[in-house]
Design a protein around this motif. Structure first.
Motif: not given
Length: 287
Positions: A150-178
Motif C-alpha cells: 500500500e502507498g507509494v514505494n519510495p525505493h521505486i521512486q528513488a530508482h526512477i529519479a536516478a534515471i536522467p531525463p535524456e535516458e527516459h527520452a532514449r528509452l521511449k524512442a527505442l520502444g517498438d512493441a505493445e
C-alpha cells in the motif's frame, strides 16, 4: 477457485502444510500451484506459509494456556525440532514466550481458521481486454526493491529519479512493441511473497523479439501468450492498488482465466503525480 482455497484451508487444518503437496493439490483441483498461492496471498492478505505458521502458533498457544506440561512435546507436535526454534516462532506471533503463555495464559494473538467467500457486488468496475501477444522483450533499468502493498514505494521512486531525463527520452524512442511507452514492470515475485520480500522493478519499454537490445540495458525476454489488460483511472497509487486487489477478489474467481508465471506491467497513459490513467497487464492462461 473459492472452493479450492477453502479445500486447501481444510487440508491445512487436517495435516498442516508440510504434509501437503501443494502442486499436486492444485492439479487435482484444475489449477496451478502458482495461481493457487497468488490467489491465497491476495485474498488472505498473507502468504500460505504465514497463515500456517499463525494457525500452528494459535493451537500451540491454546495448549500452553491450558497447562501443557512439556514445551518440547508441544514444539514437536507443531512441527519444530527444538524448543529454541519453537520459542522464536511463538514469540514472533504472540509477542510472548511459550513459558510465559503457560504460566500466565496470555495475552495470545489468535489466527481464526480462514473461510473464503466470493463477493458478487461488483464494487470495482473493470474494463478488461484479453490479448494474445507474440513474444517480446522488456528492456530498461532494473533494481532490486522491497515489496510494499500500500502507498507509494519510495525505493521505486528513488530508482526512477536516478534515471536522467535524456535516458527516459532514449528509452521511449527505442520502444517498438505493445504495450507502448514507458512501462513499470514488476518481476521475480514469489507467488506468495510477504510484504518486504525482494522483487525486481524494471523501468523501461517493450521491444519486438527480433529488435537488437543495447548492451547497457537490463533485459527480460517473454514468450508469446495471453495477457489480461485492466484499465484504471483515478488517484495514484490507490486506484491501481485497488484494481490489483479486485482482480483477485472479483475478476479471477468469476472468469475462466488464471495467472501464469511472469511479470506484471503497468502502462501509464496519463500521469500527474497524484492522478493516473493506466493499464495493468497480467500474464494469464485459460483455467
Amino acid at each position: 477457485m473459492i472452493g479450492t482455497l477453502n479445500a486447501l484451508v481444510d487440508q491445512v487444518e487436517a495435516v498442516g502444510v508440510d504434509e501437503i503437496d501443494v502442486a499436486a493439490f492444485a492439479r487435482e483441483h484444475g489449477t496451478t500451484e502458482y495461481h493457487l498461492r497468488r490467489m491465497f496471498s491476495a485474498l488472505a492478505g498473507m502468504p500460505l506459509s504465514e497463515y500456517v505458521r499463525r494457525r500452528r502458533m494459535t493451537l500451540a498457544g491454546a495448549e500452553l494456556a491450558a497447562g501443557a506440561p512439556s514445551l518440547l512435546d508441544v514444539a514437536v507436535r507443531h512441527g519444530y525440532g527444538s524448543v529454541e526454534a519453537f520459542g522464536r516462532a511463538f514469540r514472533a506471533v504472540h509477542g510472548i514466550g511459550p513459558a510465559d503463555a503457560r504460566r500466565e495464559g496470555g495475552p495470545l494473538r489468535t489466527q481464526p481458521t480462514l473461510r473464503f467467500r466470493l463477493s458478487v457486488e461488483g464494487s470495482t468496475p473493470m474494463d478488461v481486454t484479453i490479448t494474445h501477444h507474440p513474444a517480446f522483450t522488456l528492456v530498461g533499468h532494473a533494481a532490486e526493491v522491497p515489496l510494499i502493498h500500500e502507498g507509494v514505494n519510495p525505493h521505486i521512486q528513488a530508482h526512477i529519479a536516478a534515471i536522467p531525463p535524456e535516458e527516459h527520452a532514449r528509452l521511449k524512442a527505442l520502444g517498438d512493441a505493445e504495450p507502448s511507452g514507458i512501462l513499470a514492470v514488476t518481476a521475480d515475485v514469489e507467488p506468495d511473497a510477504p510484504e518486504g520480500a525482494t522483487l525486481t522493478y524494471l523501468h523501461g519499454v517493450a521491444l519486438k523479439a527480433t529488435t537488437a537490445v543495447p548492451d547497457d540495458l537490463d533485459v527480460l525476454r517473454l514468450d508469446d501468450g495471453a495477457w489480461a489488460v485492466f484499465a484504471a483511472r483515478g488517484p495514484f497509487p490507490e486506484t491501481l492498488q485497488s484494481l490489483w486487489a479486485a482482480t483477485a477478489t472479483e475478476w479471477f474467481p468469476s472468469n475462466p482465466w488464471r495467472l501464469r508465471p511472469g511479470p506484471s506491467i503497468v502502462r501509464y497513459l496519463e500521469f500527474s503525480g497524484d492522478f493516473a490513467s493506466c493499464e495493468l497487464w497480467l500474464p494469464v492462461e485459460q483455467a
